[in-house]
Motif scaffolding. Structure first.
Motif, mmCIF file in Angstrom:
data_model
loop_
_atom_site.group_PDB
_atom_site.id
_atom_site.type_symbol
_atom_site.label_atom_id
_atom_site.label_comp_id
_atom_site.label_asym_id
_atom_site.label_seq_id
_atom_site.Cartn_x
_atom_site.Cartn_y
_atom_site.Cartn_z
ATOM 1 N N TRP A 171 -0.362 -1.303 -11.204
ATOM 2 C CA TRP A 171 -0.746 -0.521 -10.027
ATOM 3 C C TRP A 171 -0.100 0.854 -10.118
ATOM 4 C CZ3 TRP A 171 0.731 -5.571 -10.147
ATOM 5 C CH2 TRP A 171 -0.177 -6.519 -9.666
ATOM 6 N N TYR A 172 -0.850 1.873 -9.675
ATOM 7 C CA TYR A 172 -0.394 3.257 -9.784
ATOM 8 C C TYR A 172 -0.134 3.825 -8.389
ATOM 9 C CZ TYR A 172 -2.114 2.718 -14.524
ATOM 10 O OH TYR A 172 -2.331 2.267 -15.802
ATOM 11 N N TYR A 173 0.960 4.583 -8.297
ATOM 12 C CA TYR A 173 1.372 5.150 -7.013
ATOM 13 C C TYR A 173 1.582 6.660 -7.133
ATOM 14 C CZ TYR A 173 2.178 0.466 -5.142
ATOM 15 O OH TYR A 173 2.015 -0.824 -4.692
ATOM 16 N N GLY A 193 7.922 6.364 0.137
ATOM 17 C CA GLY A 193 7.262 7.615 -0.196
ATOM 18 C C GLY A 193 6.136 7.492 -1.198
ATOM 19 N N PHE A 194 5.944 6.330 -1.770
ATOM 20 C CA PHE A 194 4.873 6.119 -2.737
ATOM 21 C C PHE A 194 3.627 5.588 -2.027
ATOM 22 C CE2 PHE A 194 8.587 5.927 -5.485
ATOM 23 C CZ PHE A 194 8.165 6.608 -6.624
ATOM 24 N N ARG A 195 2.443 6.048 -2.468
ATOM 25 C CA ARG A 195 1.168 5.590 -1.915
ATOM 26 C C ARG A 195 0.342 4.987 -3.033
ATOM 27 N NH1 ARG A 195 -3.795 7.491 -2.406
ATOM 28 N NH2 ARG A 195 -3.038 9.401 -3.439
ATOM 29 N N ASP A 209 0.821 -1.215 0.000
ATOM 30 C CA ASP A 209 0.000 0.000 0.000
ATOM 31 C C ASP A 209 0.853 1.262 0.000
ATOM 32 O OD1 ASP A 209 -2.359 -1.463 0.036
ATOM 33 O OD2 ASP A 209 -2.395 -1.581 2.226
ATOM 34 N N ALA A 210 2.039 1.167 0.568
ATOM 35 C CA ALA A 210 2.942 2.318 0.606
ATOM 36 C C ALA A 210 4.374 1.814 0.710
ATOM 37 C CB ALA A 210 2.614 3.221 1.786
#
Length: 262
Positions: free
Chosen positions: A149-151, A123-125, A119-120
């Motif tokens: 999947w996009y972050y 620093g990417f969510r 999920d994270a």
């Protein structure tokens, strides 16, 4: 996901052709040398007389022996050169098969692989379905392979990282490609399709296989990394990242967090 653009120079067929071509080239050179020295070996316009005739015969034998020695050296060099040029690479399905698993578990059946992106991370969510609706529409138009999947990293609602994974569990086409291509060829095709001219390899971590990263053409602030093993091909695109070593580290983190055995 993979775009086949080039000849697989790592295949057995290509390497065999390369080796045979080298040997045939040397063989042609040997034939040219043999015929070009025919007059020299015959000793043109020999002197008259018995003694002179004996001298001529001996001279012809020496010259013939000299040429045969030279041709023998050429022939040996051709064989050695052909062997050295024959360096096929195992297919992707074979090259990383054992690297995927710990040595102590090599004799045990391989556990099913699951892909569960975090999920994270770093620093990417992970963005929600609502946030990525427009991206999904574009995906559908491209008939994508695998799963994406996009972050978001800067909270602006736009994707700063795109994780894509395809596995042989999901795709028979990928399985066929991995039986046909080496990892080198996979990377060559992928980075050519991504218009990346500077890919470099980095440590692939405990899951084995290989990992490489490069910049997009004319956009040094956007990096693209890819990893490959016997059963998986994954990529991670990052915007705002110029340092490929940093991009590789983040990509490896996503790979290790996403790729699990159950």
């Amino acid at each position: 996901m993979m775009i086949h653009l080039s000849i697989d120079t790592t295949s057995e067929a290509y390497q065999s052709g390369r080796a045979v071509g080298f040997v045939l080239g040397v063989a042609v050179l040997m034939l040219v040398l043999w015929f070009a020295t025919a007059s020299w070996r015959r000793v043109a316009n020999p002197p008259s007389g018995v003694a002179a005739g004996e001298h001529t015969v001996a001279l012809r034998a020496r010259r013939r022996r000299t040429i045969l020695i030279v041709l023998g050296v050429f022939g040996a060099a051709a064989v050695v050169g052909g062997v050295l040029r024959y360096q096929p690479e195992p297919r992707a399905a074979e090259a990383a098969a054992e690297a995927d698993r710990p040595a102590e578990a090599a004799a045990a059946p391989a556990a099913p692989r699951t892909i569960t992106p975090p999920d994270a991370l770093d620093g990417f969510r992970l963005m929600s379905e609502e946030e990525t609706a427009s991206y999904r529409e574009a995906e559908a138009a491209r008939l994508p392979r695998g799963r994406t999947w996009y972050y978001d990293r800067d909270a602006d609602g736009r994707a700063d990282g795109i994780l894509h994974v395809d596995t042989t569990q999901w795709s028979q086409k990928l399985a066929a490609e991995k039986r046909k291509d080496s990892i080198t060829q996979e990377f060559r095709n992928f980075f050519a399709g991504a218009r990346s001219s500077d890919p470099a390899e980095y440590p692939a971590g405990p899951l084995g296989g290989r990992l490489a990263c490069g910049h997009y053409e004319n956009n040094p602030a956007m990096s693209i990394c890819a990893w490959s093993d016997a059963t998986t091909l994954g990529t991670f695109l990052q915007s705002g990242v110029q340092d490929l070593e940093s991009a590789a580290k983040t990509t490896l983190g996503f790979r290790n967090a996403s790729d699990r055995r159950t």
